[in-house]
Design a protein around this motif. Structure first.
Motif, PDB file in Angstrom:
ATOM      1  N   TRP A 182       0.833  -1.211   0.000  1.00  0.00           N
ATOM      2  CA  TRP A 182       0.000   0.000   0.000  1.00  0.00           C
ATOM      3  C   TRP A 182       0.864   1.256   0.000  1.00  0.00           C
ATOM      4  N   SER A 183       1.888   1.271   0.833  1.00  0.00           N
ATOM      5  CA  SER A 183       2.750   2.447   0.943  1.00  0.00           C
ATOM      6  C   SER A 183       3.458   2.744  -0.374  1.00  0.00           C
ATOM      7  N   GLU A 184       3.879   1.687  -1.079  1.00  0.00           N
ATOM      8  CA  GLU A 184       4.560   1.890  -2.358  1.00  0.00           C
ATOM      9  C   GLU A 184       3.632   2.527  -3.382  1.00  0.00           C
ATOM     10  N   VAL A 185       2.398   2.049  -3.440  1.00  0.00           N
ATOM     11  CA  VAL A 185       1.432   2.641  -4.374  1.00  0.00           C
ATOM     12  C   VAL A 185       1.097   4.066  -3.942  1.00  0.00           C
ATOM     13  N   GLU A 186       0.962   4.255  -2.635  1.00  0.00           N
ATOM     14  CA  GLU A 186       0.632   5.575  -2.102  1.00  0.00           C
ATOM     15  C   GLU A 186       1.713   6.596  -2.446  1.00  0.00           C
ATOM     16  N   ASN A 187       2.966   6.173  -2.402  1.00  0.00           N
ATOM     17  CA  ASN A 187       4.074   7.091  -2.666  1.00  0.00           C
ATOM     18  C   ASN A 187       4.307   7.326  -4.156  1.00  0.00           C
ATOM     19  N   SER A 188       4.015   6.314  -4.979  1.00  0.00           N
ATOM     20  CA  SER A 188       4.308   6.434  -6.406  1.00  0.00           C
ATOM     21  C   SER A 188       3.106   6.907  -7.228  1.00  0.00           C
ATOM     22  N   ASN A 189       1.928   6.351  -6.940  1.00  0.00           N
ATOM     23  CA  ASN A 189       0.724   6.707  -7.706  1.00  0.00           C
ATOM     24  C   ASN A 189      -0.475   6.876  -6.772  1.00  0.00           C
ATOM     25  N   PRO A 190      -0.474   7.920  -5.948  1.00  0.00           N
ATOM     26  CA  PRO A 190      -1.564   8.075  -4.971  1.00  0.00           C
ATOM     27  C   PRO A 190      -2.941   8.208  -5.608  1.00  0.00           C
ATOM     28  N   GLU A 191      -2.984   8.705  -6.841  1.00  0.00           N
ATOM     29  CA  GLU A 191      -4.279   8.866  -7.502  1.00  0.00           C
ATOM     30  C   GLU A 191      -4.879   7.521  -7.909  1.00  0.00           C
ATOM     31  N   LEU A 192      -4.060   6.460  -7.883  1.00  0.00           N
ATOM     32  CA  LEU A 192      -4.539   5.134  -8.277  1.00  0.00           C
ATOM     33  C   LEU A 192      -4.847   4.236  -7.081  1.00  0.00           C
ATOM     34  N   LEU A 193      -4.813   4.799  -5.882  1.00  0.00           N
ATOM     35  CA  LEU A 193      -5.055   4.001  -4.683  1.00  0.00           C
ATOM     36  C   LEU A 193      -6.474   3.454  -4.647  1.00  0.00           C
ATOM     37  N   GLY A 194      -6.570   2.207  -4.204  1.00  0.00           N
ATOM     38  CA  GLY A 194      -7.876   1.606  -3.977  1.00  0.00           C
ATOM     39  C   GLY A 194      -8.171   1.556  -2.488  1.00  0.00           C
ATOM     40  N   ARG A 195      -8.600   0.387  -2.000  1.00  0.00           N
ATOM     41  CA  ARG A 195      -8.874   0.207  -0.579  1.00  0.00           C
ATOM     42  C   ARG A 195      -8.323  -1.138  -0.145  1.00  0.00           C
ATOM     43  N   ILE A 196      -7.842  -1.214   1.095  1.00  0.00           N
ATOM     44  CA  ILE A 196      -7.319  -2.467   1.623  1.00  0.00           C
ATOM     45  C   ILE A 196      -7.907  -2.744   2.999  1.00  0.00           C
ATOM     46  N   ALA A 197      -7.954  -4.021   3.347  1.00  0.00           N
ATOM     47  CA  ALA A 197      -8.335  -4.431   4.700  1.00  0.00           C
ATOM     48  C   ALA A 197      -7.831  -5.853   4.928  1.00  0.00           C
ATOM     49  N   LEU A 198      -7.316  -6.081   6.113  1.00  0.00           N
ATOM     50  CA  LEU A 198      -6.892  -7.413   6.541  1.00  0.00           C
ATOM     51  C   LEU A 198      -7.655  -7.726   7.823  1.00  0.00           C
ATOM     52  N   VAL A 199      -8.435  -8.804   7.797  1.00  0.00           N
ATOM     53  CA  VAL A 199      -9.285  -9.171   8.932  1.00  0.00           C
ATOM     54  C   VAL A 199      -8.789 -10.488   9.522  1.00  0.00           C
ATOM     55  N   LEU A 200      -8.555 -10.493  10.829  1.00  0.00           N
ATOM     56  CA  LEU A 200      -8.068 -11.673  11.535  1.00  0.00           C
ATOM     57  C   LEU A 200      -9.193 -12.233  12.405  1.00  0.00           C
ATOM     58  N   GLU A 201      -9.667 -13.415  12.066  1.00  0.00           N
ATOM     59  CA  GLU A 201     -10.716 -14.068  12.850  1.00  0.00           C
ATOM     60  C   GLU A 201     -10.057 -14.824  14.000  1.00  0.00           C
ATOM     61  N   CYS A 202     -10.321 -14.389  15.236  1.00  0.00           N
ATOM     62  CA  CYS A 202      -9.587 -14.902  16.396  1.00  0.00           C
ATOM     63  C   CYS A 202     -10.525 -15.481  17.449  1.00  0.00           C
ATOM     64  N   GLU A 203      -9.972 -16.389  18.237  1.00  0.00           N
ATOM     65  CA  GLU A 203     -10.717 -16.929  19.370  1.00  0.00           C
ATOM     66  C   GLU A 203     -10.785 -15.927  20.517  1.00  0.00           C
ATOM     67  N   GLN A 204      -9.854 -14.980  20.536  1.00  0.00           N
ATOM     68  CA  GLN A 204      -9.835 -13.962  21.580  1.00  0.00           C
ATOM     69  C   GLN A 204      -9.410 -12.637  20.964  1.00  0.00           C
ATOM     70  N   ASP A 205      -9.579 -11.562  21.728  1.00  0.00           N
ATOM     71  CA  ASP A 205      -9.206 -10.248  21.218  1.00  0.00           C
ATOM     72  C   ASP A 205      -7.718 -10.208  20.878  1.00  0.00           C
ATOM     73  N   LEU A 206      -7.415  -9.624  19.741  1.00  0.00           N
ATOM     74  CA  LEU A 206      -6.029  -9.510  19.290  1.00  0.00           C
ATOM     75  C   LEU A 206      -5.784  -8.049  18.922  1.00  0.00           C
ATOM     76  N   LYS A 207      -5.400  -7.267  19.922  1.00  0.00           N
ATOM     77  CA  LYS A 207      -5.304  -5.822  19.733  1.00  0.00           C
ATOM     78  C   LYS A 207      -3.960  -5.377  19.170  1.00  0.00           C
ATOM     79  N   VAL A 208      -2.927  -6.196  19.361  1.00  0.00           N
ATOM     80  CA  VAL A 208      -1.598  -5.845  18.864  1.00  0.00           C
ATOM     81  C   VAL A 208      -0.910  -7.097  18.343  1.00  0.00           C
TER      82      VAL A 208
END
Length: 226
Positions: A182-208
């Motif tokens: 994401w950072s590479e695209v943001e720095n080189s072609n910010p006008e072409l940025l889309g959207r990203i998300a990474l979701v972690l399904e956990c048995e317990q809270d995973l804050k860090v």
């Protein structure tokens, strides 16, 4: 009609040829990198050992709220959610149209992680060497960041489970690669940025997510997905 069939066959041959050439190129790059690494190790061994004090580990914290959308509004990108959260509900909550789901129990190595990611991305030619896998994944993730990229990691156990400590570094590596792409695209072609998300399904809270990387500790802050 025969002419059309010939053209299709020719295109298929060219595609196969390009795939083989890309594989050869990736392997050659890996060989050169291995050679450089070997030479570096030999150079280090040839030097006299000098006793130096051990430096404290540097802390590298990646803020989960540092990603920007095309509207230049800050929004989180790394989330955790409870077990068995429906796929459609995750899409709806994050306003995504589609995403990739991978299984955490299979992430016993970095090679397994990247192989599973590339398979989900419908990559036909998957390299065997780790260095080649890393390069291909970097290219694919960067390309995906121009559009929509949602990855859901299913079935992360609690921290009392021995599997948790085994797969945790690979999950952090995935998050790190997504952040870099994401950072590479943001720095080189910010006008072409889309959207990203990474979701972690956990048995317990995973804050860090905290993982040691040699002299550096990588910390990734995780938001709860409502």
């Amino acid at each position: 009609m025969e002419e059309l069939i010939k053209r299709v066959e020719e295109l298929e041959k060219n595609t196969q040829k390009s795939s083989r050439e890309r594989e050869l190129l990736l392997n050659r790059i890996c060989e050169l990198e291995d050679l450089v690494e070997d030479l570096t190790l030999q150079l280090k061994k040839s030097k006299k050992t000098i006793r130096t004090p051990v430096a404290p580990k540097e802390s590298l914290a990646i803020n989960n709220a540092s990603k920007k959308t095309n509207a230049q509004e800050d929004e989180p990108w790394l989330f955790y959610c409870p077990k068995n959260k429906p796929y459609e509900e995750i899409l709806r909550n994050l306003d995504f149209s589609e995403g990739y789901e991978i299984t955490s129990s299979a992430l016993v190595s970095e090679e397994a992680l990247w192989t599973q990611i590339l398979e989900k991305m419908n990559e036909e030619e998957i390299p065997k060497k780790l260095t080649a896998l890393r390069k291909l994944v970097s290219v694919q993730l960067s390309s995906a960041c121009h559009h929509e990229l949602l990855i859901i990691v299913r079935g992360i156990p609690g921290n009392e489970n021995p599997l948790f400590q085994l797969i945790l570094p690979h999950i952090a590596t995935l998050a790190e690669y997504v952040n870099i792409a994401w950072s590479e695209v943001e720095n080189s072609n910010p006008e072409l940025l889309g959207r990203i998300a990474l979701v972690l399904e956990c048995e317990q809270d995973l804050k860090v997510l905290s993982v040691d990387r040699g002299d550096t500790r990588l910390s990734l802050y995780v938001e709860k997905l409502l």
